[in-house]
Scaffold this motif. Structure first.
Motif, PDB file in Angstrom:
ATOM      1  N   ALA A   1      41.578  34.197   6.407  1.00 27.73           N
ATOM      2  CA  ALA A   1      40.641  34.757   5.435  1.00 27.73           C
ATOM      3  C   ALA A   1      39.456  33.827   5.164  1.00 27.73           C
ATOM      4  N   GLU A   2      39.671  32.523   5.276  1.00 27.61           N
ATOM      5  CA  GLU A   2      38.606  31.550   5.022  1.00 27.61           C
ATOM      6  C   GLU A   2      37.810  31.184   6.275  1.00 27.61           C
ATOM      7  N   LEU A   3      38.272  31.587   7.438  1.00 28.55           N
ATOM      8  CA  LEU A   3      37.622  31.234   8.694  1.00 28.55           C
ATOM      9  C   LEU A   3      36.338  32.048   8.860  1.00 28.55           C
ATOM     10  N   PRO A   4      35.223  31.395   9.169  1.00 23.64           N
ATOM     11  CA  PRO A   4      33.980  32.143   9.394  1.00 23.64           C
ATOM     12  C   PRO A   4      34.165  33.194  10.485  1.00 23.64           C
ATOM     13  N   GLY A   5      33.769  34.421  10.189  1.00 22.43           N
ATOM     14  CA  GLY A   5      33.910  35.520  11.135  1.00 22.43           C
ATOM     15  C   GLY A   5      35.153  36.350  10.928  1.00 22.43           C
ATOM     16  N   ALA A   6      35.973  36.000   9.928  1.00 21.70           N
ATOM     17  CA  ALA A   6      37.253  36.680   9.727  1.00 21.70           C
ATOM     18  C   ALA A   6      37.093  38.150   9.337  1.00 21.70           C
ATOM     19  N   GLN A   7      35.923  38.532   8.845  1.00 23.74           N
ATOM     20  CA  GLN A   7      35.721  39.931   8.470  1.00 23.74           C
ATOM     21  C   GLN A   7      35.771  40.837   9.706  1.00 23.74           C
ATOM     22  N   ASP A   8      35.453  40.279  10.878  1.00 24.76           N
ATOM     23  CA  ASP A   8      35.489  41.031  12.128  1.00 24.76           C
ATOM     24  C   ASP A   8      36.218  40.190  13.168  1.00 24.76           C
TER      25      ASP A   8
ATOM     26  N   GLY B   1      40.206   5.876  26.540  1.00 15.08           N
ATOM     27  CA  GLY B   1      39.917   6.430  27.857  1.00 15.08           C
ATOM     28  C   GLY B   1      41.142   6.875  28.609  1.00 15.08           C
ATOM     29  N   GLU B   2      42.254   7.042  27.920  1.00 13.07           N
ATOM     30  CA  GLU B   2      43.509   7.371  28.596  1.00 13.07           C
ATOM     31  C   GLU B   2      43.987   8.800  28.338  1.00 13.07           C
ATOM     32  N   THR B   3      43.669   9.368  27.197  1.00 12.47           N
ATOM     33  CA  THR B   3      44.155  10.695  26.837  1.00 12.47           C
ATOM     34  C   THR B   3      43.022  11.705  26.928  1.00 12.47           C
ATOM     35  N   LEU B   4      43.247  12.755  27.696  1.00 11.87           N
ATOM     36  CA  LEU B   4      42.250  13.812  27.805  1.00 11.87           C
ATOM     37  C   LEU B   4      42.254  14.669  26.547  1.00 11.87           C
ATOM     38  N   ILE B   5      41.069  14.961  26.068  1.00 13.05           N
ATOM     39  CA  ILE B   5      40.888  15.817  24.901  1.00 13.05           C
ATOM     40  C   ILE B   5      39.898  16.904  25.285  1.00 13.05           C
ATOM     41  N   ALA B   6      40.255  18.146  25.025  1.00 16.59           N
ATOM     42  CA  ALA B   6      39.357  19.251  25.321  1.00 16.59           C
ATOM     43  C   ALA B   6      38.866  19.862  24.014  1.00 16.59           C
ATOM     44  N   SER B   7      37.584  20.076  23.944  1.00 16.99           N
ATOM     45  CA  SER B   7      36.975  20.766  22.811  1.00 16.99           C
ATOM     46  C   SER B   7      36.579  22.152  23.283  1.00 16.99           C
ATOM     47  N   VAL B   8      37.093  23.167  22.600  1.00 16.62           N
ATOM     48  CA  VAL B   8      36.831  24.545  22.983  1.00 16.62           C
ATOM     49  C   VAL B   8      36.038  25.208  21.866  1.00 16.62           C
ATOM     50  N   GLU B   9      34.867  25.651  22.203  1.00 16.61           N
ATOM     51  CA  GLU B   9      34.011  26.307  21.222  1.00 16.61           C
ATOM     52  C   GLU B   9      34.525  27.731  20.993  1.00 16.61           C
ATOM     53  N   LEU B  10      34.747  28.071  19.727  1.00 20.71           N
ATOM     54  CA  LEU B  10      35.089  29.450  19.398  1.00 20.71           C
ATOM     55  C   LEU B  10      33.803  30.157  19.013  1.00 20.71           C
ATOM     56  N   LEU B  11      33.636  31.344  19.530  1.00 24.38           N
ATOM     57  CA  LEU B  11      32.405  32.101  19.313  1.00 24.38           C
ATOM     58  C   LEU B  11      32.678  33.353  18.499  1.00 24.38           C
ATOM     59  N   HIS B  12      31.647  33.775  17.801  1.00 25.91           N
ATOM     60  CA  HIS B  12      31.673  35.021  17.046  1.00 25.91           C
ATOM     61  C   HIS B  12      30.230  35.483  16.957  1.00 25.91           C
ATOM     62  N   PRO B  13      29.968  36.785  17.084  1.00 21.42           N
ATOM     63  CA  PRO B  13      28.573  37.237  17.091  1.00 21.42           C
ATOM     64  C   PRO B  13      27.820  37.001  15.771  1.00 21.42           C
ATOM     65  N   GLU B  14      28.537  36.944  14.654  1.00 26.21           N
ATOM     66  CA  GLU B  14      27.867  36.813  13.359  1.00 26.21           C
ATOM     67  C   GLU B  14      28.037  35.443  12.709  1.00 26.21           C
ATOM     68  N   GLU B  15      29.027  34.709  13.097  1.00 22.12           N
ATOM     69  CA  GLU B  15      29.346  33.422  12.467  1.00 22.12           C
ATOM     70  C   GLU B  15      29.590  32.362  13.529  1.00 22.12           C
TER      71      GLU B  15
END
Length: 168
Positions: A102-109, A126-140
């Motif tokens: 409910a608090e996450l931007p874009g939760a209305q849709d 430099g030893e542990t791989l970390i992935a950043s994944v962008e979450l997308l929403h058309p309005e937020e």
């Protein structure tokens, strides 16, 4: 004749020494690689990106379905605690998931959530791989999902968008 031979030998050695400094590194991790670790191969980076994308797709599917059990299954303990912290009454991640959503931007849709770009880097050592994944929403702009491999070999989200830092 000896003088010419000696001069050509010195010239050959000098040219060989100069050329040696300009050679490109042989491994795939040098220059241009997102991961900075010395022993991170391009193959490991690609596998990390694919694993992170799989986790992100599962997490987004859980967001769309409003399924707290599934959403929390894609997160580690720290991220689960951050999600639980979004609720005043919930005692666990799954019960707190609706309040988190409910608090996450874009939760209305929720149908509008998508997985965007995956960027792979390493931790400070430099030893542990970390992935950043962008979450997308058309309005937020929901934010970024941070994903890494746990000690059990499973990839999980260590930080989720819209919640205080969890894990990592």
């Amino acid at each position: 004749m000896r003088r010419t031979l000696l001069c050509s030998l010195i010239l050959t050695l000098a040219l060989t020494a100069c050329e040696g400094g300009e050679e490109a590194p042989a491994d795939d991790t040098a220059g241009g690689s997102a991961a900075e670790g010395p022993d991170v191969s391009a193959e490991a980076e690609a596998e990390a990106a694919e694993s992170a994308r799989t986790v992100a797709e599962g997490f987004v599917a859980a967001l769309v379905a409003g399924d707290g059990e599934a959403g929390c299954a894609f997160t580690d303990e720290g991220a689960q605690s951050a999600i639980t912290g979004q609720s005043e009454n919930a005692r666990d991640c799954a019960a707190a998931f609706p309040d988190y959503l409910a608090e996450l931007p874009g939760a209305q849709d929720t149908e509008g959530f998508e997985v965007g770009e995956v960027t792979v880097s390493t931790d400070l050592d430099g030893e542990t791989l970390i992935a950043s994944v962008e979450l997308l929403h058309p309005e937020e702009a929901p934010g970024v999902l941070e994903v890494r491999e746990g000690e059990d070999g499973q990839w999980r989200a260590t930080r989720v968008p819209g919640a205080a830092l969890g894990g990592a």
